[in-house]
Design a protein around this motif. Structure first.
Motif, PDB file in Angstrom:
ATOM      1  N   LYS A  15     -20.928 -42.517 -16.150  1.00  0.00           N
ATOM      2  CA  LYS A  15     -19.734 -43.356 -16.154  1.00  0.00           C
ATOM      3  C   LYS A  15     -19.841 -44.503 -15.146  1.00  0.00           C
ATOM      4  O   LYS A  15     -19.544 -45.656 -15.458  1.00  0.00           O
ATOM      5  N   LYS A  16     -20.307 -44.192 -13.949  1.00  0.00           N
ATOM      6  CA  LYS A  16     -20.378 -45.196 -12.888  1.00  0.00           C
ATOM      7  C   LYS A  16     -21.387 -46.305 -13.226  1.00  0.00           C
ATOM      8  O   LYS A  16     -21.092 -47.493 -13.092  1.00  0.00           O
ATOM      9  N   SER A  17     -22.568 -45.927 -13.678  1.00  0.00           N
ATOM     10  CA  SER A  17     -23.585 -46.937 -13.982  1.00  0.00           C
ATOM     11  C   SER A  17     -23.204 -47.754 -15.218  1.00  0.00           C
ATOM     12  O   SER A  17     -23.502 -48.946 -15.291  1.00  0.00           O
TER      13      SER A  17
END
Length: 125
Positions: free
Chosen positions: A80-82
């Motif tokens: 999700k973050k990347s």
């Protein structure tokens, strides 16, 4: 045949040979399918039976996504973050291009892109 290219990179992404729909006035969605390919085969668009697919897998073939295979796209693995970091940079580049070519569209794009990002991120596990 109409080819769709990435507005930022110029890479070919898909052709009108696939079902393409516009989503939220901001992105295109392409209907893709998993297909079985083995080296030397040429896909002429026919649908093989389940038995043919099972036999092909036994003989060293691979199951691939048809659009990815046809246009030699690269698989990605995002958490999700990347994904959000990548999307933020990409959408910034799109916004910059829109501001130069179609400034009236920037506000609508920002709203729709934000909503689309939330929808996609909501599907991450």
């Amino acid at each position: 045949m109409k080819l769709y290219t990435d507005a930022i990179s110029g890479d070919e992404l898909v052709s009108d040979g696939y079902k393409i729909s516009e989503v939220d006035d901001v992105v295109y969605e392409v209907d893709a399918a998993q297909i079985v390919v083995k080296e030397g085969d040429v896909d002429i668009g026919g649908n093989p039976s389940a038995e043919e697919q099972a036999e092909a897998l036994e003989s060293g073939a691979q199951t691939v996504i048809n659009v990815v295979h046809t246009f030699r796209l690269q698989n990605t693995t995002f958490d999700k973050k990347s994904y959000l970091a990548h999307l933020k940079g990409y959408m910034k580049a799109v916004k910059t291009r829109l501001a130069a070519e179609n400034p009236d569209r920037v506000d609508a794009f920002e709203k729709a892109a934000g909503a689309f990002a939330k929808k996609v991120v909501g599907n991450f596990k």
